[in-house]
Motif scaffolding. Sequence first.
Motif, PDB file in Angstrom:
ATOM      1  N   ILE A 131       0.732  -1.034  -0.072  1.00  0.00           N
ATOM      2  CA  ILE A 131      -0.030   0.082   0.061  1.00  0.00           C
ATOM      3  C   ILE A 131       0.997   1.254   0.050  1.00  0.00           C
ATOM      4  O   ILE A 131       0.515   2.140  -0.778  1.00  0.00           O
ATOM      5  N   LEU A 132       1.774   1.300   0.968  1.00  0.00           N
ATOM      6  CA  LEU A 132       2.931   2.359   0.893  1.00  0.00           C
ATOM      7  C   LEU A 132       3.496   2.627  -0.535  1.00  0.00           C
ATOM      8  O   LEU A 132       3.668   3.619  -0.981  1.00  0.00           O
ATOM      9  N   LEU A 133       4.046   1.706  -1.147  1.00  0.00           N
ATOM     10  CA  LEU A 133       4.720   1.653  -2.390  1.00  0.00           C
ATOM     11  C   LEU A 133       3.696   2.169  -3.427  1.00  0.00           C
ATOM     12  O   LEU A 133       3.948   3.003  -4.331  1.00  0.00           O
ATOM     13  N   PHE A 134       2.142   1.883  -3.243  1.00  0.00           N
ATOM     14  CA  PHE A 134       1.412   2.347  -4.297  1.00  0.00           C
ATOM     15  C   PHE A 134       1.272   3.831  -4.093  1.00  0.00           C
ATOM     16  O   PHE A 134       1.044   4.510  -5.349  1.00  0.00           O
ATOM     17  N   PHE A 135       1.224   4.357  -2.908  1.00  0.00           N
ATOM     18  CA  PHE A 135       0.890   5.757  -2.745  1.00  0.00           C
ATOM     19  C   PHE A 135       2.234   6.552  -3.180  1.00  0.00           C
ATOM     20  O   PHE A 135       2.170   7.870  -3.417  1.00  0.00           O
ATOM     21  N   LEU A 136       3.488   5.709  -3.110  1.00  0.00           N
ATOM     22  CA  LEU A 136       4.586   6.531  -3.170  1.00  0.00           C
ATOM     23  C   LEU A 136       5.357   6.196  -4.838  1.00  0.00           C
ATOM     24  O   LEU A 136       6.518   6.371  -4.827  1.00  0.00           O
ATOM     25  N   ALA A 162       9.017   1.089  -7.872  1.00  0.00           N
ATOM     26  CA  ALA A 162       9.682   0.060  -7.616  1.00  0.00           C
ATOM     27  C   ALA A 162      10.132  -0.769  -8.569  1.00  0.00           C
ATOM     28  O   ALA A 162      10.850  -1.791  -8.710  1.00  0.00           O
ATOM     29  N   ALA A 163       9.500  -0.225  -9.722  1.00  0.00           N
ATOM     30  CA  ALA A 163       9.759  -0.918 -11.089  1.00  0.00           C
ATOM     31  C   ALA A 163      11.398  -0.660 -11.502  1.00  0.00           C
ATOM     32  O   ALA A 163      11.948  -1.429 -12.464  1.00  0.00           O
ATOM     33  N   SER A 164      12.146   0.232 -11.054  1.00  0.00           N
ATOM     34  CA  SER A 164      13.417   0.368 -11.345  1.00  0.00           C
ATOM     35  C   SER A 164      14.452  -0.403 -10.528  1.00  0.00           C
ATOM     36  O   SER A 164      15.607  -0.439 -10.832  1.00  0.00           O
ATOM     37  N   LEU A 165      13.885  -1.163  -9.688  1.00  0.00           N
ATOM     38  CA  LEU A 165      14.600  -2.236  -9.083  1.00  0.00           C
ATOM     39  C   LEU A 165      15.170  -3.345  -9.973  1.00  0.00           C
ATOM     40  O   LEU A 165      14.197  -4.123 -10.673  1.00  0.00           O
ATOM     41  N   GLN A 166      16.386  -3.668  -9.913  1.00  0.00           N
ATOM     42  CA  GLN A 166      16.995  -4.885 -10.526  1.00  0.00           C
ATOM     43  C   GLN A 166      16.514  -6.082 -10.011  1.00  0.00           C
ATOM     44  O   GLN A 166      16.147  -6.320  -8.919  1.00  0.00           O
ATOM     45  N   PRO A 167      16.338  -7.304 -10.822  1.00  0.00           N
ATOM     46  CA  PRO A 167      16.007  -8.663  -9.978  1.00  0.00           C
ATOM     47  C   PRO A 167      16.831  -8.995  -9.099  1.00  0.00           C
ATOM     48  O   PRO A 167      16.262  -9.412  -7.901  1.00  0.00           O
ATOM     49  N   MET A 168      18.146  -8.618  -8.998  1.00  0.00           N
ATOM     50  CA  MET A 168      19.019  -9.102  -7.836  1.00  0.00           C
ATOM     51  C   MET A 168      18.594  -8.242  -6.492  1.00  0.00           C
ATOM     52  O   MET A 168      18.280  -8.762  -5.512  1.00  0.00           O
TER      53      MET A 168
END
Length: 297
Positions: free
Chosen positions: A244-249, A255-261
């Motif tokens: 929920i927090l990531l949705f509002f932020l 978070a899509a910019s995070l790599q698989p690692m």
Amino acid sequence: MALPRHIFAPAFRHQKLSVFFAGLVCIVVYVATFATAAEATLSALTMTWDKGVEARMTVEIPHAGDEASQAQSDKVQQAVALLRAMPELATVTPVPDEETIALLKPWIDNPEVLKAIPVPSLIDITRKEGVSLTPADVLAKLKPVAEDARVDEHAAWLSDAQHLVRGLSIMAFLMIGLTAVTLVIAVSLVCRAIMATEKDTITLLHTMGAEDRDIARHFQFHARRLAAPAAWLGFGLALLSSAILLFFLRHIASAASLQPMHWLVLAVMTLLVPVLAVWIAAFSARLSTLKLLHALP
């Protein structure tokens, strides 16, 4: 001596001790998981920003005005040509005026006012990897065509963001440590309460030849049995809160910019929280029980 597995089960249910114990484990795991997920996500996002922004600069060429001897577009084209001729730069991208004006729209919603503002022209540049290039070097190159240009180095504000994330990480680790200590203290208090209610039973077991480690093993079993479902419930609630927090932020930190690692490290760190909480609860129950049993006459 083999003891019946559920010999102390009624004692754990006495005066709702099991509900208190499970609720506390759930809350502790929720706080620790949320803090761990937030810290790991912030650290990963900061690393992503660091790689993507550290080498970037923005060149700002002030608006020339109608009375200027040289048109703004010609001035920008000459600046772009000089920048693209620099071997230290990997990319040189002029920012369209529409995008620059769009940056002001959240604060100024009047189109007439936006048109009247002398918006500067922006040029995004990225230096090549391993190349040392300062804003002063860029300004020196642009001086013949844009003496009043300014250069903003993204690494400067990124450093401030890194200090903020580092401070939040310290706070997160402090919260995790405090929750672990709280869990150990709570388990010790629960075991002390059960030992007080089951004193006669423990005395009888000693008379029958039961050893302290056998009795402590049963306390450990019941603590683990109660802690496991509560820990996973707190873990699930923490993941829901984080989502929920990531949705509002999502517009601030995607978070899509995070790599698989990064996702793998985040998953491992968060999964360790409920596992460690169950282990701490069970081990604390065993140690506190043994300590209390040794103190008995």
